[in-house]
Enzyme design. Structure first.
Site, mmCIF file in Angstrom:
data_model
loop_
_atom_site.group_PDB
_atom_site.id
_atom_site.type_symbol
_atom_site.label_atom_id
_atom_site.label_comp_id
_atom_site.label_asym_id
_atom_site.label_seq_id
_atom_site.Cartn_x
_atom_site.Cartn_y
_atom_site.Cartn_z
ATOM 1 N N GLY A 251 -62.325 -16.200 -25.987
ATOM 2 C CA GLY A 251 -63.031 -15.486 -27.043
ATOM 3 C C GLY A 251 -63.657 -16.455 -28.023
ATOM 4 N N THR B 138 -69.594 -11.526 -18.819
ATOM 5 C CA THR B 138 -68.905 -12.316 -19.826
ATOM 6 C C THR B 138 -67.495 -11.784 -19.950
ATOM 7 O OG1 THR B 138 -68.725 -12.795 -22.202
ATOM 8 C CG2 THR B 138 -70.046 -10.889 -21.584
ATOM 9 N N GLY C 299 -73.981 -14.333 -18.562
ATOM 10 C CA GLY C 299 -73.872 -13.814 -19.909
ATOM 11 C C GLY C 299 -75.179 -13.907 -20.674
ATOM 12 N N ASN C 300 -75.083 -13.986 -22.006
ATOM 13 C CA ASN C 300 -76.286 -13.993 -22.841
ATOM 14 C C ASN C 300 -77.239 -15.116 -22.470
ATOM 15 O OD1 ASN C 300 -75.416 -11.795 -24.251
ATOM 16 N ND2 ASN C 300 -75.613 -12.737 -26.255
ATOM 17 N N ARG D 12 -73.236 -24.681 -15.363
ATOM 18 C CA ARG D 12 -73.984 -24.461 -16.603
ATOM 19 C C ARG D 12 -75.207 -25.361 -16.603
ATOM 20 N NH1 ARG D 12 -70.680 -21.481 -19.956
ATOM 21 N NH2 ARG D 12 -68.454 -21.570 -19.507
ATOM 22 N N ASP E 5 -65.503 -12.365 -22.126
ATOM 23 C CA ASP E 5 -65.184 -12.074 -23.528
ATOM 24 C C ASP E 5 -65.584 -10.667 -23.941
ATOM 25 O OD1 ASP E 5 -64.407 -14.680 -23.571
ATOM 26 O OD2 ASP E 5 -66.030 -15.402 -24.848
ATOM 27 N N MET F 220 -56.180 -19.905 -15.523
ATOM 28 C CA MET F 220 -55.442 -19.035 -14.609
ATOM 29 C C MET F 220 -56.050 -17.635 -14.617
ATOM 30 S SD MET F 220 -51.543 -20.192 -15.489
ATOM 31 C CE MET F 220 -50.861 -19.020 -14.336
ATOM 32 N N GLU G 203 -59.707 -18.277 -28.866
ATOM 33 C CA GLU G 203 -60.082 -19.693 -28.902
ATOM 34 C C GLU G 203 -61.060 -20.037 -30.024
ATOM 35 O OE1 GLU G 203 -62.447 -21.052 -25.587
ATOM 36 O OE2 GLU G 203 -63.088 -18.990 -25.156
#
Length: 556
Positions: free
Chosen positions: A372, A326, A275-276, A250, A328, A480, A427
């Protein structure tokens, strides 16, 4: 889902004019009394990129519904926003050549000494005029479940986006291409599958110079990290294992430093998996290198000015293409993103373990926390698939723990009725109950508290106070799930996404991302995809959760 690195401080404001229309979406259900501060912290970054309500209101007000031609004006504005950038927007003298992606049998290392092959009789090419319908449901009323209406009458307006696939004409000579691939953010099943297919498709076009940038955007600036040469031989079996053969991270350097590095390396095709936040970075790179006309589309004012002063100067012939990653599944406009199906499938193991633990204990309660941050797609789909969940909690739907319609009261009912219960929680749910912090990770994400541990403690405390203790087991399978290889469904999705990313780059498109929309593969301009995370999609799914689990839809 990862956010944009603080070093790449790009914010996506509302685009003006923006006929976003009237979103007459009714409340899902009066589920557990909402709190005014619910989701504020977990959406802190998203709120910076969500179009402001004032701008949205102004845009909606700009539509004169009494004007007989308002529909055509809406469609023209939509077409303008979803028109994808092309090299010829800036490099006006760019000349296309026949595609080297054709039916003729040849070696991928052919030098094209006798010119470029052409296979006009092959009907496998996509026309640049082909479009895919973005919305396929015609709502008859704003009160229909999940309705998204432009006006109060739910007037049907066709909205078309660009179809993905190989073009008959391309804008890069394969022997002159140096392609780079970078994976950013966190791990996700399918990363290696996408990398593999990008490399294979590049070789089919005839590209010989392909490299991987190690450990995300930071690989562009860290002199100790060397680019990794890639070929079919290198990636042939990469999809058989999880993770990313290039590594992930990141954060990273500034956009200017990244583009400087690309120039030094001679990279003229960049494929960005993320992702975004990663896509915001990709779009910033695109604007930096070759598109001085679309400044309104991304960035804070200072960044727009910086891009305006630099991209005209550079005029680089570079294609930047994103592949949405992503786990999510919370990227706008797309049916799903790769890794999601695998995550739902792998989550079944954790849910089944929690069920067995709870069912085998006296007054047993199992808790499973799944990924999430802002959207509960994994928790919802995993709950529906398992048939073993009694309560599903997601960030989009606020809930109370205590009270007659709270989670704890319903757990007490479940233990009395059947002796055990299983809770699945995303989460990002229930962050209001936790101690607020201002901590951020390297991507600028708000660091979430562990709602699973908190819920476990509260359940124990509640039943101890009642004098009827419960045996509570908590499972967090996050790492995992992220590290496994993609399943068959995601493997197919990854392969086609990788292929279409290369097709888009060779066709001369830049600042785009590839995705699946209404079962068809499309190209979308990055700013429209990264405006804000997708929050509304779970509504209809969550209704089915209520029907399946019979968890309470309590009074407001």
């Amino acid at each position: 889902m990862e956010s944009l690195s603080p070093a790449i401080s790009v914010v996506v404001p509302a685009r003006v004019p923006h006929f976003s229309g009237l979103r007459t979406i009714p409340p899902l259900l009066p589920i557990w009394r909402p709190k005014s501060s619910q989701r504020q912290r977990i959406r802190a970054h998203a709120e910076n990129t969500r179009p402001p309500s004032s701008a949205a209101s102004a845009a909606a007000a700009a539509i004169d519904y009494s004007d007989p031609s308002w529909k055509s004006k809406f469609q023209k504005e939509f077409e303008s926003r979803y028109d994808i950038p092309h090299l010829t927007d800036v490099i006006h003298d760019a000349v296309p050549i026949p595609s080297t992606f054709c039916l003729r049998m040849r070696s991928p290392t052919e030098d094209f000494a006798d010119g470029y092959p052409s296979d006009e009789k092959w009907h496998g090419y996509i026309s640049n005029s082909d479009r895919v319908l973005l919305k396929v449901i015609k709502y008859s009323s704003p009160t229909s479940a999940g309705a998204e209406c432009i006006d109060s009458d739910c007037t049907w307006v066709e909205q078309w986006v660009h179809r993905a696939g190989p073009r008959e004409k391309i804008y890069f000579k394969p022997e002159e291409v140096k392609a780079a691939i970078v994976t950013c953010g966190g791990l996700c099943p399918g990363l290696n599958d996408v990398i593999r297919q990008i490399v294979i498709t590049l070789e089919i076009y005839g590209v010989k110079k392909i490299v991987g940038i190690p450990f995300g955007y930071r690989g562009f600036a860290d002199k100790d990290l060397r680019e990794m040469p890639l070929s079919r031989n290198v990636v042939q079996n990469a999809h058989l294992s999880g993770g990313s053969l290039l590594g992930v991270s990141r954060g990273g350097p500034s956009v200017s430093d990244i583009v400087d590095s690309m120039e030094e390396r001679g990279v003229n095709m960049l494929f960005v998996l993320g992702g975004n936040g990663t896509h915001a970075g990709a779009n910033a790179i695109h604007n930096e290198v070759d598109n001085p006309v679309a400044f309104y589309s991304v960035g804070a004012l200072s960044y727009i000015l910086y891009s305006a002063l630099n991209c005209r100067k550079r005029q680089l012939r570079v294609a930047v293409v994103g592949v949405p990653k992503t786990i999510d599944n919370d990227i706008l406009l797309m049916d799903k993103t790769f890794g999601f199906d695998t995550a739902v499938e792998e989550a079944q193991r954790a849910i089944n373990s929690a069920y067995i633990e709870a069912h085998s204990a006296y007054r047993g309660v199992g808790i499973v926390k799944l990924m999430g941050r802002s959207s509960g797609f994994i928790a919802m789909h995993a709950s529906l698939a398992s048939g073993q969940i009694d309560i599903c909690l997601i960030p989009e739907v606020p809930f109370n723990l205590r009270g007659p319609h709270g989670v704890l009261s319903h757990l007490n009912y479940l233990l009395g009725k059947k002796g055990s219960a299983v809770v699945c929680i995303a989460e990002g749910a229930g962050q209001d109950f936790l101690l607020e912090t201002n901590a951020q990770d390297a991507s600028g994400n708000i660091v979430l508290g562990d709602i699973g541990v908190y819920l476990q403690q509260e359940i124990k405390r509640y039943f101890n106070e009642m004098g009827t203790p419960a045996d509570v087991k908590y499972i967090d399978p996050t790492y995992m799930i992220r590290a496994v290889r993609a399943n068959a469904s995601d493997g197919i999705l990854c392969a086609v996404l990788g292929q279409n990313a290369v097709h888009g780059a060779f066709a001369g498109y830049s600042g785009i991302t590839v995705g699946i929309c209404n079962t068809h593969y499309v190209y979308l301009p990055i700013p429209e995809v990264i405006s804000y995370p997708s929050f509304e999609k779970p509504r209809r799914i969550y209704l089915q959760i209520i029907y399946t689990t019979e968890q309470p839809a309590s009074e407001e």
